[in-house]
Design a protein around this motif. Structure first.
Motif, PDB file in Angstrom:
ATOM      1  N   LEU A  11       5.890  15.364  21.307  1.00 38.42           N
ATOM      2  CA  LEU A  11       5.675  14.126  22.040  1.00 38.42           C
ATOM      3  C   LEU A  11       5.457  13.037  21.001  1.00 38.42           C
ATOM      4  O   LEU A  11       4.454  13.050  20.293  1.00 38.42           O
ATOM      5  CB  LEU A  11       4.473  14.259  22.969  1.00 38.42           C
ATOM      6  CG  LEU A  11       4.705  15.198  24.165  1.00 38.42           C
ATOM      7  CD1 LEU A  11       4.508  16.644  23.760  1.00 38.42           C
ATOM      8  CD2 LEU A  11       3.799  14.842  25.295  1.00 38.42           C
ATOM      9  N   GLY A  12       6.389  12.129  20.881  1.00 39.06           N
ATOM     10  CA  GLY A  12       6.428  11.147  19.805  1.00 39.06           C
ATOM     11  C   GLY A  12       5.318  10.117  19.840  1.00 39.06           C
ATOM     12  O   GLY A  12       4.580   9.998  20.822  1.00 39.06           O
ATOM     13  N   PRO A  13       5.203   9.338  18.752  1.00 39.10           N
ATOM     14  CA  PRO A  13       4.106   8.382  18.598  1.00 39.10           C
ATOM     15  C   PRO A  13       4.124   7.228  19.600  1.00 39.10           C
ATOM     16  O   PRO A  13       3.088   6.623  19.838  1.00 39.10           O
ATOM     17  CB  PRO A  13       4.263   7.870  17.164  1.00 39.10           C
ATOM     18  CG  PRO A  13       5.648   8.206  16.767  1.00 39.10           C
ATOM     19  CD  PRO A  13       6.060   9.397  17.581  1.00 39.10           C
ATOM     20  N   THR A  14       5.270   6.918  20.205  1.00 37.90           N
ATOM     21  CA  THR A  14       5.311   5.818  21.173  1.00 37.90           C
ATOM     22  C   THR A  14       5.052   6.300  22.600  1.00 37.90           C
ATOM     23  O   THR A  14       4.964   5.487  23.519  1.00 37.90           O
ATOM     24  CB  THR A  14       6.667   5.096  21.127  1.00 37.90           C
ATOM     25  OG1 THR A  14       7.700   6.026  21.479  1.00 37.90           O
ATOM     26  CG2 THR A  14       6.935   4.523  19.740  1.00 37.90           C
ATOM     27  N   LEU A  15       4.897   7.606  22.778  1.00 33.11           N
ATOM     28  CA  LEU A  15       4.682   8.174  24.108  1.00 33.11           C
ATOM     29  C   LEU A  15       3.288   7.862  24.633  1.00 33.11           C
ATOM     30  O   LEU A  15       2.302   7.991  23.905  1.00 33.11           O
ATOM     31  CB  LEU A  15       4.855   9.700  24.068  1.00 33.11           C
ATOM     32  CG  LEU A  15       4.579  10.378  25.407  1.00 33.11           C
ATOM     33  CD1 LEU A  15       5.873  10.572  26.155  1.00 33.11           C
ATOM     34  CD2 LEU A  15       3.869  11.678  25.205  1.00 33.11           C
ATOM     35  N   ARG A  16       3.214   7.457  25.904  1.00 34.07           N
ATOM     36  CA  ARG A  16       1.939   7.303  26.609  1.00 34.07           C
ATOM     37  C   ARG A  16       2.068   8.114  27.885  1.00 34.07           C
ATOM     38  O   ARG A  16       2.936   7.850  28.703  1.00 34.07           O
ATOM     39  CB  ARG A  16       1.669   5.839  26.933  1.00 34.07           C
ATOM     40  CG  ARG A  16       1.453   5.002  25.696  1.00 34.07           C
ATOM     41  CD  ARG A  16       0.850   3.647  26.038  1.00 34.07           C
ATOM     42  NE  ARG A  16       0.674   2.817  24.860  1.00 34.07           N
ATOM     43  CZ  ARG A  16      -0.321   2.933  23.997  1.00 34.07           C
ATOM     44  NH1 ARG A  16      -1.230   3.854  24.174  1.00 34.07           N
ATOM     45  NH2 ARG A  16      -0.399   2.146  22.952  1.00 34.07           N
TER      46      ARG A  16
END
Length: 100
Positions: free
Chosen positions: A15-20
C-alpha cells in the motif's frame, strides 16, 4: 513466473505512500503499508508498517514489524518487532516482542 525462491516482497500487497484507507483491511498474503490507514488491519500472515506510514488501527497478524507510527493495539500469533525509529501507542501482545 513465480519460483519457490520468491522473496516476501514479491508475495506481499504493498500500500503506497499516497494511499489513505479507512475501514477493515485483511489479506491472505503479507501486507506492506507505506500510507495512512485507519480502522482495523488483519488478520494477515505478516504486516509491515513502513517508516513513513501512519496507522490508527488495531493490527492482527502472525508477525508484525513496525518501522513507522502506530496508534492502536498490536496482536501477533508469533512475533512483534518494533524498529528503532518506530512510534507505537497501544498494547502489544505476542509470544515474542522485540523492541529495538
Amino acid at each position: 513466473m513465480a519460483t519457490p525462491h520468491d522473496t516476501a516482497a514479491e508475495r506481499a500487497s504493498v500500500l503506497g505512500p499516497t494511499l489513505r484507507f479507512k475501514g477493515e483491511l485483511s489479506a491472505q498474503e503479507d501486507l506492506v503499508i507505506h500510507g495512512h490507514v485507519e480502522g482495523t488491519i488483519g488478520p494477515a500472515p505478516k504486516v509491515t508498517i513502513g517508516p513513513e506510514a501512519q496507522v490508527k488501527a488495531g493490527v492482527t497478524a502472525d508477525i508484525i514489524v513496525v518501522e513507522g507510527k502506530v496508534a492502536g493495539d498490536l496482536k501477533a500469533q508469533k512475533m512483534i518487532a518494533v524498529r528503532p525509529k518506530a512510534n507505537v501507542r497501544g498494547n502489544l501482545e505476542a509470544p515474542v516482542i522485540n523492541i529495538a
